[in-house]
Design a protein around this motif. Structure first.
Motif, PDB file in Angstrom:
ATOM      1  N   HIS B  67       0.863  -1.186   0.000  1.00  0.00           N
ATOM      2  CA  HIS B  67       0.000   0.000   0.000  1.00  0.00           C
ATOM      3  C   HIS B  67       0.897   1.233   0.000  1.00  0.00           C
ATOM      4  N   ARG B  68       1.407   1.571  -1.192  1.00  0.00           N
ATOM      5  CA  ARG B  68       2.406   2.634  -1.267  1.00  0.00           C
ATOM      6  C   ARG B  68       1.899   3.956  -0.714  1.00  0.00           C
ATOM      7  N   ASP B  69       0.597   4.232  -0.893  1.00  0.00           N
ATOM      8  CA  ASP B  69       0.076   5.518  -0.435  1.00  0.00           C
ATOM      9  C   ASP B  69      -0.011   5.606   1.092  1.00  0.00           C
ATOM     10  N   LYS B  70       0.043   4.460   1.779  1.00  0.00           N
ATOM     11  CA  LYS B  70       0.004   4.508   3.236  1.00  0.00           C
ATOM     12  C   LYS B  70       1.365   4.899   3.804  1.00  0.00           C
ATOM     13  N   ASN B  71       2.417   4.616   3.034  1.00  0.00           N
ATOM     14  CA  ASN B  71       3.769   4.829   3.567  1.00  0.00           C
ATOM     15  C   ASN B  71       4.686   5.299   2.450  1.00  0.00           C
ATOM     16  N   ARG B  72       4.409   6.503   1.960  1.00  0.00           N
ATOM     17  CA  ARG B  72       5.144   6.985   0.789  1.00  0.00           C
ATOM     18  C   ARG B  72       6.646   7.035   1.030  1.00  0.00           C
ATOM     19  N   SER B  73       7.043   7.517   2.215  1.00  0.00           N
ATOM     20  CA  SER B  73       8.479   7.723   2.418  1.00  0.00           C
ATOM     21  C   SER B  73       9.242   6.399   2.465  1.00  0.00           C
ATOM     22  N   LEU B  74       8.588   5.343   2.962  1.00  0.00           N
ATOM     23  CA  LEU B  74       9.278   4.054   3.034  1.00  0.00           C
ATOM     24  C   LEU B  74       9.562   3.480   1.650  1.00  0.00           C
ATOM     25  N   GLU B  89      23.338  -5.418   3.939  1.00  0.00           N
ATOM     26  CA  GLU B  89      23.161  -4.072   3.360  1.00  0.00           C
ATOM     27  C   GLU B  89      21.704  -3.614   3.474  1.00  0.00           C
ATOM     28  N   GLU B  90      20.796  -4.567   3.279  1.00  0.00           N
ATOM     29  CA  GLU B  90      19.374  -4.253   3.388  1.00  0.00           C
ATOM     30  C   GLU B  90      19.038  -3.769   4.806  1.00  0.00           C
ATOM     31  N   VAL B  91      19.603  -4.451   5.808  1.00  0.00           N
ATOM     32  CA  VAL B  91      19.380  -4.030   7.203  1.00  0.00           C
ATOM     33  C   VAL B  91      19.922  -2.621   7.416  1.00  0.00           C
ATOM     34  N   ALA B  92      21.137  -2.373   6.915  1.00  0.00           N
ATOM     35  CA  ALA B  92      21.760  -1.072   7.142  1.00  0.00           C
ATOM     36  C   ALA B  92      20.949   0.060   6.521  1.00  0.00           C
ATOM     37  N   VAL B  93      20.542  -0.095   5.257  1.00  0.00           N
ATOM     38  CA  VAL B  93      19.781   1.002   4.622  1.00  0.00           C
ATOM     39  C   VAL B  93      18.421   1.166   5.286  1.00  0.00           C
ATOM     40  N   SER B  94      17.790   0.052   5.682  1.00  0.00           N
ATOM     41  CA  SER B  94      16.491   0.160   6.349  1.00  0.00           C
ATOM     42  C   SER B  94      16.626   0.936   7.650  1.00  0.00           C
ATOM     43  N   ASN B  95      17.616   0.576   8.460  1.00  0.00           N
ATOM     44  CA  ASN B  95      17.794   1.267   9.743  1.00  0.00           C
ATOM     45  C   ASN B  95      18.018   2.754   9.554  1.00  0.00           C
ATOM     46  N   ALA B  96      18.828   3.098   8.539  1.00  0.00           N
ATOM     47  CA  ALA B  96      19.099   4.512   8.290  1.00  0.00           C
ATOM     48  C   ALA B  96      17.819   5.253   7.931  1.00  0.00           C
ATOM     49  N   VAL B  97      17.033   4.647   7.026  1.00  0.00           N
ATOM     50  CA  VAL B  97      15.795   5.310   6.601  1.00  0.00           C
ATOM     51  C   VAL B  97      14.790   5.367   7.754  1.00  0.00           C
ATOM     52  N   TYR B  98      14.676   4.281   8.535  1.00  0.00           N
ATOM     53  CA  TYR B  98      13.727   4.275   9.657  1.00  0.00           C
ATOM     54  C   TYR B  98      14.057   5.377  10.667  1.00  0.00           C
ATOM     55  N   ALA B  99      15.347   5.757  10.751  1.00  0.00           N
ATOM     56  CA  ALA B  99      15.741   6.768  11.738  1.00  0.00           C
ATOM     57  C   ALA B  99      15.456   8.181  11.251  1.00  0.00           C
ATOM     58  N   HIS B 100      15.111   8.333   9.972  1.00  0.00           N
ATOM     59  CA  HIS B 100      14.883   9.671   9.423  1.00  0.00           C
ATOM     60  C   HIS B 100      13.575  10.256   9.961  1.00  0.00           C
ATOM     61  N   PRO B 101      13.599  11.527  10.393  1.00  0.00           N
ATOM     62  CA  PRO B 101      12.393  12.113  10.989  1.00  0.00           C
ATOM     63  C   PRO B 101      11.175  12.102  10.064  1.00  0.00           C
ATOM     64  N   VAL B 103      10.305   9.911   7.906  1.00  0.00           N
ATOM     65  CA  VAL B 103       9.721   8.567   7.920  1.00  0.00           C
ATOM     66  C   VAL B 103       8.993   8.330   9.238  1.00  0.00           C
ATOM     67  N   GLN B 104       9.633   8.756  10.320  1.00  0.00           N
ATOM     68  CA  GLN B 104       9.002   8.554  11.625  1.00  0.00           C
ATOM     69  C   GLN B 104       7.708   9.352  11.764  1.00  0.00           C
ATOM     70  N   ASP B 105       7.701  10.564  11.170  1.00  0.00           N
ATOM     71  CA  ASP B 105       6.482  11.365  11.202  1.00  0.00           C
ATOM     72  C   ASP B 105       5.350  10.659  10.472  1.00  0.00           C
ATOM     73  N   GLU B 106       5.688  10.107   9.304  1.00  0.00           N
ATOM     74  CA  GLU B 106       4.632   9.443   8.536  1.00  0.00           C
ATOM     75  C   GLU B 106       4.078   8.246   9.295  1.00  0.00           C
ATOM     76  N   MET B 107       4.958   7.494   9.941  1.00  0.00           N
ATOM     77  CA  MET B 107       4.490   6.355  10.734  1.00  0.00           C
ATOM     78  C   MET B 107       3.674   6.823  11.943  1.00  0.00           C
ATOM     79  N   ALA B 108       4.055   7.975  12.495  1.00  0.00           N
ATOM     80  CA  ALA B 108       3.320   8.492  13.654  1.00  0.00           C
ATOM     81  C   ALA B 108       1.862   8.778  13.299  1.00  0.00           C
ATOM     82  N   GLN B 109       1.598   9.089  12.015  1.00  0.00           N
ATOM     83  CA  GLN B 109       0.207   9.281  11.592  1.00  0.00           C
ATOM     84  C   GLN B 109      -0.611   8.011  11.781  1.00  0.00           C
TER      85      GLN B 109
END
Ligand code: NA
Ligand code: NA
Lengths: 209, 315, 467
Positions: B67-74, B89-101, B103-109
Motif C-alpha cells: 500500500h504505497r500511499d500509506k507509507n510513501r516515504s518508506l 546491506e538491506e538491514v543497514a539502509v532500512s535502519n538509516a531510513v527508519y531513523a529519518h524524521p 519517515v518517523q512522522d509518517e508512521m506516527a500518523q
C-alpha cells in the motif's frame, strides 16, 4: 431459510416511504449486478488481450478487488426489504400476532444496532484511507498499479446507511403492528409458510425453461 | 502483560526475528512481558497498519509495497535497482531510513513506531524457456512483478502481469507468464522453482521493505524494564534472522543444482544498460513526485546511497 | 473471564440468536462485535472507565472486516458462478440437456429417472446452486416421468436429489466459500468436486436402475430413438461442454500440456460463453436485467453472511478459541477416524435445521483447524499424517466431505429446501410426498459418503494430477 416474503402496500406514509426507498434499493442492486457483468468483461479483455496482442490488462487483480465491494454491498438493503437474508424461521415461524411482531421488532432492532456500529466502523476504515492533502485524496492504494482504495471503502458505509434506513422503516412497521395488533401489516416482509415460499421461488423461474 | 502481534502466513524465515524477539523478551522479563504472535487471525496483511492505528494489537509486520500511499516515504527502499546486494546491506539502509524524521512522522500518523526491519533478498527472476541475459531479450517477456519492480521491467519492454501470489504457479504452468520475480523463499514456497529453467543470480531488481512496528501508546505504557527488554532484543533478533536466512540461501543453491536450474549471471554492461533504462527514470520520477508532496525525497534517496557506501567501506 | 471463556459465552449467544430467528449474517456480526468489545475490555480488566475505549476499538476493528475480506480476487468467483446459472436459463440449456439425456440413456431400466439424474449432473456444470437446479428440473422432468407411468413420489424424489449435484460439480459457490474460509487453493477444490459429483450421479443412477428392476411399476425403459435423433439432440447442449472444458482447462489441462489460464479467468469466460448463447437464443435487456438483479440478490445474500461471519471469526482470532477447540479434540482418547465420523454425523444433525452456507460458515472456523490438527497439522506430509494424506490434500478431502454433507441436508426433513421447492413447483405433490420419494436417496448418499471416507482417492485423484 432463504426467504421469499411478500410485502404488503397501502396509502399510508410508511408504505409510501417503503416504496420510495425500494426505488433507491433497486437501483443500487442493479449497479451490483452490472458490476458482476463487468467482471466477466474484464476477464474477456484480460485473456483476449493476452492471447492476441501479448497485452494483458494491467492491474487485472486490482480492478477485480475494486469491483468486489460494489458487488457485495450495494444490494444489501434490497435483499432485506423482501426479508431475503437467510435465517432459521423454524421457531419464529410458529409465532402469531403480537408475539410475532414483538420478536421481529427485537430482531430488527438488534440488526439496527449492529449496522449503526458497522456504519461507524466502516466509515472510520474509509477515513484512514482518505486524505484531502494527498494526490487523488489517497492514503491507501492497491498493490500493483496503485489505484486509490478510498472509493471502494466508501461503498460499505453508504450501503450500510441505506440498510439502516430500511431497518428503521421495518422497526416502525413491526412496532406499529405490535401496538395495533394488525394481522397483515404493510412495509414489512411477512413469513409465508414453506409451500407458499417454494411456489414463489418456482414462479420466479417461470417461463424460462 | 501480553502483547498481540499480527503477521500473516505461517512461521517461516520471514518471521523468525519475531519469534526470536518473543523468546528473548519473555526470557529477560521472567515471563512478565510476552508476545503472542498471530499468523493472520487478527488482521489481513494489508490492514496491519490500520490495526496498529486503531490499537487492536500492539505490534505488527507489514510490507511497504502492499500500500504505497500509506507509507510513501518508506517506498524509497523499494525503488528498483538500488544496488543492495546482501541482507546485511538491506538491514543497514532500512535502519538509516527508519531513523529519518520524515519517515518517523509518517508512521506516527498511524500511531506506529518503527522497531526493526525484515530484510528481504532481491526479487530475482525465475524463468521458463531460454535464459534471458541480454536487454533485448526482455522485450515481450510476461513477468509477474508488482509495483516498482513491475514498472522497471516494463521500461525495458517486458509485460508485467497481474495476479495474486497463490496463482503464480498456475500461471507459470499455463504459460500466462514466462517469469516471476520473488525472493528465494517465495520461489520455494509458491513452487515457481519447480517450473523454472533459469534464475537470475545478479539482476537484483529490487525488493519489498517489511518493517515491524509497535503501537506508540502501548510502547509508552511499558515499564522501563519491559521497554529495555524489548529494545535490547532487537539486534539479537535480527542477527538470528540473518543466520537463519543464510541457511535458507545455502539450501537455495542446492535446490538450483538438484532441479538443474541454470544460474544466469548478467554482464556488468547489461546491468548498467538496465539501470539506465529502468532505474534512473523511476528514481527521478519518484523524487519529483514525492518532493511535490513535501517529502524530503532527494535527502532520503541520498541517505540510502551514502549508507550503502559506508556499509561497503566498513566491510 | 479469560478469552476462552468469552469465546464460549459469545458462541453460545450466537447459537441462541440464530435459533431464535435472527438473520444469520447479522447474528454472527453482532456476536463478533460484542465478543470483540469483551476481549478488548478484558485486556483492561473490565475497568468501567475503559469500556468506551474497548467499544471504539471493537467497532473500528469490526468495521474493517467487510471491505477487507470482500475485496478479494478469489471471492469474485462466486458472483461469476451465480451469473452463469441465471444466464443458462435464458440460453435454454436445461431443456436441451434433458432431451439429449433422454435420447441417449433412457433405454436402461428406470430410464427417464436415470436421464433426469444425468441431465441434472450436466446442468450442474453451469449452475452453482442446488435449489435452482431442482426447481428447473421439477418443471421439465416430472411431467415426462408421470406421462411415462412413473410413481409420482419417486419422480419428485429423483429431481430433489438430482439437484444436490450442482454444488459438488463445479462451478460451485459453496466450494469457493469453503476454499476462502480455510484458505486453500480454489482451483484444486473445484477440480476435486468433479469426480465425487459424477460419482454421486453414478450411485444415484445405479440405485434407480436397481429399484426399477425390483419394482417393475416404478418406470419402464424408453427405447426407439434413432441414432440420427440422438445426434441431433447434441448441438443445443454444446455450451455446457464448452463451459466444462473451459473451467477444467483453466485449472488443469487434461489433454496434456499447459493449462490455459487461472480459475478466475476460467469462471468468467464460462459465463461469457453462456451469455453469448443466451443472446443468440433471444435474450434481450429485460431478461438480462432480471438475470443481473437475481444474481445481485443471491450474491449480496451470500456476501453478507460471509462478512458477518468473518466479523465473528475475527473475534475468534482474538479469543483464540479455534486453537483451544482443536487442542481439546486432539486430546480425546478416541481414534481420529471415529472423531471425523462423529463430526460428519454432527453436520448431518445440524444440517437438518440449518442452511448449508450458514452452517459451513459458522462451524468451519472452529472445526477445520481441529480436523487439520487431527491429521497432524496443516503442513504435515502424507507419510507422517493420520489419514495418510498431506495437509493440503486433507483440506480438500474434508471440504468435499462437508459439502456433500451440506448437500445431503437439502433433502432431509424437516427442512430440506430442495424438497420444498419441488413440492412448490408441483401443486399435485405435498412436501411429505417429496420427502417420502427422496428417502431411497438417503441410502445412496450414505453409501457415497462412506466410500468417499474410505477411499479418499476418489476425491484426491484429480487434485493430485494437477500437482
Ligand atoms: Na455446479
Ligand atoms: Na435438512
Amino acid at each position: 431459510m432463504a426467504g421469499h416474503h411478500s410485502v404488503l402496500e397501502d396509502d399510508s406514509l410508511l408504505s409510501r416511504l417503503d416504496r420510495r426507498l425500494l426505488g433507491l434499493e433497486r437501483v443500487l442492486a442493479l449497479l451490483s449486478g452490472l458490476a458482476v457483468f463487468s467482471l466477466m468483461l474484464l476477464a474477456v479483455r484480460s485473456v483476449g488481450g493476452r492471447v492476441t496482442l501479448n497485452a494483458p490488462l494491467p492491474g487485472y487483480v486490482d480492478w477485480i478487488e475494486q469491483a468486489m465491494p460494489l458487488i457485495a454491498f450495494m444490494g444489501i438493503a434490497y435483499v432485506q426489504r423482501d426479508g431475503g437474508h437467510i435465517r432459521m424461521d423454524i421457531l419464529i415461524g410458529r409465532l402469531r400476532g403480537r408475539a410475532l411482531w414483538l420478536a421481529e421488532l427485537v430482531s430488527v432492532l438488534l440488526m439496527l444496532a449492529l449496522m449503526v456500529a458497522m456504519v461507524w466502523g466502516s466509515w472510520a476504515h474509509f477515513l484512514r484511507s482518505f486524505d484531502f492533502a494527498a494526490p487523488l485524496w489517497s492514503r491507501d492504494s492497491t498493490i500493483d498499479i496503485g489505484l486509490p482504495i478510498w472509493p471502494a471503502k466508501l461503498l460499505a458505509p453508504i450501503a450500510f446507511s441505506v440498510l439502516c434506513l430500511r431497518l428503521l422503516l421495518q422497526a416502525w412497521g413491526y412496532g406499529r403492528a405490535f401496538v395495533t395488533g394488525a394481522t397483515a401489516p404493510v412495509a414489512v416482509p411477512l413469513i409465508q409458510d414453506a409451500a407458499a415460499q417454494a411456489a414463489a421461488e418456482a414462479e420466479q423461474l417461470e417461463g424460462q425453461d | 502483560l501480553e502483547w498481540n502481534v499480527s503477521t500473516w502466513g505461517k512461521r517461516r524465515a520471514f518471521t523468525e526475528h519475531l519469534e526470536k524477539l518473543a523468546e528473548l523478551v519473555s526470557e529477560k522479563t521472567g515471563g512478565d512481558f510476552t508476545l503472542n504472535i498471530s499468523y493472520g487471525g487478527l488482521s489481513k496483511n494489508r490492514e496491519n497498519l490500520d490495526g496498529i492505528s486503531i490499537g487492536a494489537f500492539e505490534m505488527a509486520q507489514f510490507c511497504a509495497g502492499y500500500h504505497r500511499d500509506k507509507n510513501r516515504s518508506l517506498t524509497v527502499l523499494e525503488l528498483p535497482f538500488l544496488g543492495v546486494n546482501t541482507l546485511e546491506e538491506e538491514v543497514a539502509v532500512s535502519n538509516a531510513v527508519y531513523a529519518h524524521p520524515a519517515v518517523q512522522d509518517e508512521m506516527a500518523q498511524w500511531n506506529a513506531r518503527l522497531l526493526m526491519t525484515s530484510p528481504m533478498p532481491q526479487y530475482n527472476l525465475v524463468g521458463t524457456g531460454e535464459p534471458r541475459d541480454e536487454l533485448s531479450e526482455f522485450e515481450g517477456m510476461r513477468v509477474r512483478a508488482t509495483g516498482g519492480i513491475g514498472q522497471a521491467f516494463e521500461a525495458v519492454g517486458a509485460v508485467p502481469t497481474s495476479m495474486t501470489a497463490t496463482e503464480v504457479y498456475n500461471a507459470m504452468e499455463s504459460g500466462v507468464i514466462d517469469t516471476a520475480a520473488f525472493a528465494q523463499h517465495a520461489h520455494l514456497s509458491f513452487g515457481t522453482i519447480n517450473r523454472a529453467d533459469w534464475w537470475t543470480a545478479n539482476l537484483n531488481p529490487g525488493t519489498v521493505n517489511c518493517p515491524i512496528v509497535v503501537n506508540v501508546d502501548a510502547y509508552e505504557a511499558l515499564t522501563d524494564d519491559q521497554r529495555a527488554a524489548l529494545d535490547s532484543s532487537v539486534d539479537e533478533a535480527i542477527a538470528h534472522y540473518l543466520a537463519n536466512y543464510g541457511e535458507l540461501l545455502k539450501r537455495w543453491d542446492s535446490v538450483l543444482e538438484e532441479k538443474k536450474v541454470e544460474k544466469v549471471v548478467l554482464s556488468d554492461e547489461v546491468l548498467a544498460e538496465f539501470r539506465a533504462k529502468a532505474a534512473d527514470p523511476a528514481r527521478d520520477q519518484w523524487i519529483e513526485e514525492m518532493s511535490a508532496q513535501g517529502l524530503p525525497a532527494q535527502e532520503l534517496y541520498d541517505l540510502v546511497m551514502s549508507t550503502l557506501e559506508q556499509t561497503r567501506a566498513g566491510n | 473471564m479469560d478469552t476462552i471463556e468469552i469465546g464460549l459465552w459469545v458462541t453460545g449467544g450466537l447459537l441462541v440468536l440464530v435459533v431464535a430467528g435472527m438473520r444469520v449474517a447479522f447474528a454472527a456480526g453482532l456476536a463478533g462485535l460484542v465478543g470483540l468489545v469483551l476481549v478488548f475490555w478484558a485486556k483492561r480488566d473490565f475497568g468501567a472507565e475503559h469500556l468506551g475505549w474497548a467499544l471504539t476499538v471493537a467497532i473500528k476493528t469490526a468495521g474493517q472486516v467487510p471491505h477487507s475480506k470482500v475485496a478479494s480476487q478469489a471471492l469474485s468467483l462466486i458472483p461469476t458462478f451465480i451469473l452463469i446459472g441465471y444466464l443458462a436459463y435464458y440460453a435454454g440449456l436445461t431443456r436441451a440437456l434433458f432431451e439429449a439425456a433422454k435420447r441417449w440413456i433412457a433405454w436402461v431400466p428406470g430410464g427417464l429417472a436415470v436421464s433426469t439424474v444425468f441431465a441434472t449432473a450436466g446442468f450442474a456444470a453451469v449452475s452453482g446452486a442446488s435449489v435452482a437446479t431442482s426447481a428447473v428440473f421439477a418443471r421439465i422432468a416430472i411431467p415426462e416421468m408421470l406421462a411415462a407411468g412413473y410413481n409420482k413420489r419417486f419422480a419428485a424424489g429423483v429431481v430433489a436429489a438430482g439437484g444436490t449435484l450442482a454444488s459438488l460439480i463445479p462451478p460451485s459457490a459453496i466450494l469457493v466459500i469453503y476454499a476462502i474460509i480455510v484458505e486453500q487453493d480454489v482451483g484444486k477444490l473445484l477440480l476435486a468436486g468433479f469426480i465425487p459429483g459424477a460419482f454421486s450421479a453414478l450411485i444415484y443412477g445405479l440405485l434407480i436402475v436397481g429399484i426399477a428392476m425390483v419394482f417393475k411399476s416404478v418406470g419402464p425403459p424408453i427405447t426407439g430413438f434413432t441414432w440420427r435423433e440422438r445426434l441431433v439432440s447434441l448441438p443445443p447442449a454444446l455450451p455446457i461442454v464448452f463451459v466444462v472444458v473451459i473451467i477444467i482447462c483453466f485449472v488443469y489441462n487434461p489433454f496434456g500440456g499447459d493449462a490455459w489460464g487461472t480459475p478466475t479467468e476460467g469462471g468468467a469466460l464460462g459465463a461469457f460463453v453462456v451469455f453469448c448463447m443466451a443472446l443468440w437464443r433471444g435474450m434481450r435487456w429485460a431478461e438480462l436485467k432480471s438475470a443481473l438483479l437475481e444474481t445481485a440478490k443471491l450474491t449480496v445474500m451470500i456476501f453478507t453472511i460471509i462478512w458477518g461471519v468473518l466479523v465473528y471469526v475475527r473475534f475468534l482470532g482474538f479469543a483464540d478459541l479455534p486453537g483451544a477447540f482443536s487442542d481439546w479434540l486432539t486430546g480425546l482418547e478416541m481414534s481420529p477416524m471415529l472423531i471425523l465420523i462423529c463430526i460428519l454425523l454432527a453436520y448431518a444433525v445440524l444440517g437438518m435445521f440449518m442452511d448449508a452456507i450458514g452452517m459451513l460458515l459458522l462451524t468451519l472456523p472452529v472445526v477445520y483447524p481441529a480436523v487439520m490438527a487431527l491429521n497432524g497439522g496443516e503442513f504435515v506430509t502424507a507419510a507422517d499424517s493420520t489419514f495418510g494424506m498431506s495437509g493440503t490434500m486433507c483440506a480438500i478431502w474434508f471440504g468435499i466431505l462437508v459439502v456433500k454433507m451440506a448437500e445431503f441436508c437439502l433433502i432431509t426433513p424437516p427442512i430440506g429446501l430442495n424438497c420444498f421447492v419441488v413440492a412448490g413447483v408441483r401443486p399435485d405433490l405435498s412436501v411429505q410426498d417429496v420427502f417420502r420419494g427422496v428417502t431411497p436417496f438417503f441410502i445412496a448418499d450414505g453409501v457415497t459418503i462412506a466410500l468417499l471416507v474410505a477411499f479418499p482417492g476418489i476425491v484426491l485423484y484429480l487434485p493430485r494430477l494437477a500437482g
